[in-house]
Design a protein around this motif. Structure first.
Motif, PDB file in Angstrom:
ATOM      1  N   VAL A 217      43.689  33.932  40.012  1.00  0.00           N
ATOM      2  CA  VAL A 217      42.612  34.888  39.728  1.00  0.00           C
ATOM      3  C   VAL A 217      41.937  35.323  41.020  1.00  0.00           C
ATOM      4  CG1 VAL A 217      40.372  35.171  38.596  1.00  0.00           C
ATOM      5  CG2 VAL A 217      42.251  34.065  37.366  1.00  0.00           C
ATOM      6  N   ARG A 218      41.713  34.383  41.928  1.00  0.00           N
ATOM      7  CA  ARG A 218      41.070  34.700  43.205  1.00  0.00           C
ATOM      8  C   ARG A 218      41.904  35.708  44.009  1.00  0.00           C
ATOM      9  NH1 ARG A 218      41.124  33.657  48.497  1.00  0.00           N
ATOM     10  NH2 ARG A 218      43.053  32.448  48.414  1.00  0.00           N
ATOM     11  N   VAL A 219      43.195  35.448  44.123  1.00  0.00           N
ATOM     12  CA  VAL A 219      44.061  36.317  44.931  1.00  0.00           C
ATOM     13  C   VAL A 219      44.200  37.696  44.283  1.00  0.00           C
ATOM     14  CG1 VAL A 219      46.426  36.624  45.750  1.00  0.00           C
ATOM     15  CG2 VAL A 219      45.277  34.419  46.038  1.00  0.00           C
ATOM     16  N   ILE A 220      44.369  37.757  42.986  1.00  0.00           N
ATOM     17  CA  ILE A 220      44.499  39.059  42.326  1.00  0.00           C
ATOM     18  C   ILE A 220      43.213  39.867  42.476  1.00  0.00           C
ATOM     19  CG2 ILE A 220      44.744  40.189  40.076  1.00  0.00           C
ATOM     20  CD1 ILE A 220      46.896  38.123  39.445  1.00  0.00           C
ATOM     21  N   SER A 221      42.079  39.208  42.424  1.00  0.00           N
ATOM     22  CA  SER A 221      40.815  39.930  42.571  1.00  0.00           C
ATOM     23  C   SER A 221      40.646  40.503  43.980  1.00  0.00           C
ATOM     24  CB  SER A 221      39.629  39.035  42.221  1.00  0.00           C
ATOM     25  OG  SER A 221      39.474  38.009  43.176  1.00  0.00           O
ATOM     26  N   LEU A 222      41.385  39.986  44.961  1.00  0.00           N
ATOM     27  CA  LEU A 222      41.319  40.478  46.338  1.00  0.00           C
ATOM     28  C   LEU A 222      42.340  41.581  46.632  1.00  0.00           C
ATOM     29  CD1 LEU A 222      40.945  37.073  48.215  1.00  0.00           C
ATOM     30  CD2 LEU A 222      39.158  38.769  47.770  1.00  0.00           C
ATOM     31  N   MET A 223      43.225  41.855  45.688  1.00  0.00           N
ATOM     32  CA  MET A 223      44.286  42.833  45.923  1.00  0.00           C
ATOM     33  C   MET A 223      43.722  44.240  46.103  1.00  0.00           C
ATOM     34  SD  MET A 223      47.211  41.647  43.247  1.00  0.00           S
ATOM     35  CE  MET A 223      48.581  42.422  44.069  1.00  0.00           C
TER      36      MET A 223
ATOM     37  N   GLN B 186      44.434  54.064  31.997  1.00  0.00           N
ATOM     38  CA  GLN B 186      44.168  52.634  32.128  1.00  0.00           C
ATOM     39  C   GLN B 186      45.330  51.900  31.464  1.00  0.00           C
ATOM     40  OE1 GLN B 186      40.139  50.962  31.536  1.00  0.00           O
ATOM     41  NE2 GLN B 186      41.017  50.069  29.704  1.00  0.00           N
ATOM     42  N   SER B 187      45.776  50.809  32.077  1.00  0.00           N
ATOM     43  CA  SER B 187      46.884  50.056  31.491  1.00  0.00           C
ATOM     44  C   SER B 187      46.678  48.560  31.693  1.00  0.00           C
ATOM     45  CB  SER B 187      48.217  50.502  32.099  1.00  0.00           C
ATOM     46  OG  SER B 187      48.200  50.374  33.493  1.00  0.00           O
ATOM     47  N   GLN B 188      47.313  47.801  30.818  1.00  0.00           N
ATOM     48  CA  GLN B 188      47.263  46.345  30.913  1.00  0.00           C
ATOM     49  C   GLN B 188      48.548  45.860  31.570  1.00  0.00           C
ATOM     50  OE1 GLN B 188      45.754  43.823  27.635  1.00  0.00           O
ATOM     51  NE2 GLN B 188      47.794  42.929  27.638  1.00  0.00           N
TER      52      GLN B 188
ATOM     53  N   PHE C 190      45.700  41.574  33.219  1.00  0.00           N
ATOM     54  CA  PHE C 190      44.542  42.276  33.753  1.00  0.00           C
ATOM     55  C   PHE C 190      44.683  43.761  33.478  1.00  0.00           C
ATOM     56  CE2 PHE C 190      47.596  41.470  37.147  1.00  0.00           C
ATOM     57  CZ  PHE C 190      47.799  42.723  37.703  1.00  0.00           C
ATOM     58  N   ILE C 191      43.607  44.474  33.702  1.00  0.00           N
ATOM     59  CA  ILE C 191      43.565  45.915  33.479  1.00  0.00           C
ATOM     60  C   ILE C 191      43.624  46.626  34.827  1.00  0.00           C
ATOM     61  CG2 ILE C 191      42.190  47.840  32.571  1.00  0.00           C
ATOM     62  CD1 ILE C 191      43.261  45.939  30.401  1.00  0.00           C
ATOM     63  N   VAL C 192      44.484  47.637  34.904  1.00  0.00           N
ATOM     64  CA  VAL C 192      44.491  48.552  36.046  1.00  0.00           C
ATOM     65  C   VAL C 192      43.823  49.831  35.557  1.00  0.00           C
ATOM     66  CG1 VAL C 192      45.878  49.858  37.688  1.00  0.00           C
ATOM     67  CG2 VAL C 192      46.603  47.565  37.008  1.00  0.00           C
ATOM     68  N   ALA C 193      42.684  50.147  36.127  1.00  0.00           N
ATOM     69  CA  ALA C 193      41.907  51.317  35.704  1.00  0.00           C
ATOM     70  C   ALA C 193      42.548  52.600  36.221  1.00  0.00           C
ATOM     71  CB  ALA C 193      40.474  51.194  36.232  1.00  0.00           C
TER      72      ALA C 193
ATOM     73  N   ASP D 163      39.010  42.623  34.576  1.00  0.00           N
ATOM     74  CA  ASP D 163      39.283  41.807  33.383  1.00  0.00           C
ATOM     75  C   ASP D 163      40.505  40.897  33.579  1.00  0.00           C
ATOM     76  OD1 ASP D 163      37.123  42.961  32.143  1.00  0.00           O
ATOM     77  OD2 ASP D 163      38.310  44.428  31.048  1.00  0.00           O
ATOM     78  N   ILE D 164      40.530  40.174  34.667  1.00  0.00           N
ATOM     79  CA  ILE D 164      41.640  39.252  34.948  1.00  0.00           C
ATOM     80  C   ILE D 164      41.461  38.008  34.079  1.00  0.00           C
ATOM     81  CG2 ILE D 164      42.825  37.915  36.731  1.00  0.00           C
ATOM     82  CD1 ILE D 164      41.378  39.810  38.776  1.00  0.00           C
ATOM     83  N   ARG D 165      42.514  37.682  33.330  1.00  0.00           N
ATOM     84  CA  ARG D 165      42.471  36.499  32.454  1.00  0.00           C
ATOM     85  C   ARG D 165      43.781  35.726  32.562  1.00  0.00           C
ATOM     86  NH1 ARG D 165      40.955  40.556  28.078  1.00  0.00           N
ATOM     87  NH2 ARG D 165      43.186  40.677  28.248  1.00  0.00           N
TER      88      ARG D 165
END
Length: 80
Positions: free
Chosen positions: A43-49, A63-65, A17-20, A27-29
């Protein structure tokens, strides 16, 4: 997830994923899949972080991957 525990699913899901620059995650994949249910949960848990601390270059946020392995192991787990 309880369904995955009952099915005794284990393994490592690898996500990227990308940390802006503001620390937000997007962009979690799934890069390495174990099972669609486990993939979805990661994906669900990371999107809630909450926001991360962004990378820095020359004193400025960039920005970093990130590649993150998430291990699902049932060795010390019991579903009651």
């Amino acid at each position: 997830p309880p369904n995955c525990v009952r099915a005794k699913m284990e393994g490592t899901v690898e996500v990227i994923f990308i940390v802006a620059t503001d620390g937000s995650i997007h962009d979690i994949r799934v890069q390495k899949s174990v099972n669609p249910m486990l993939d979805h949960e990661v994906v669900r848990v990371i999107s809630l972080m909450p926001k991360w601390i962004p990378g820095h270059k020359y004193g400025h946020p960039i920005q970093s991957q990130v590649t993150l392995p998430v291990v699902f192991s049932l060795s010390d787990f019991s579903l009651k």
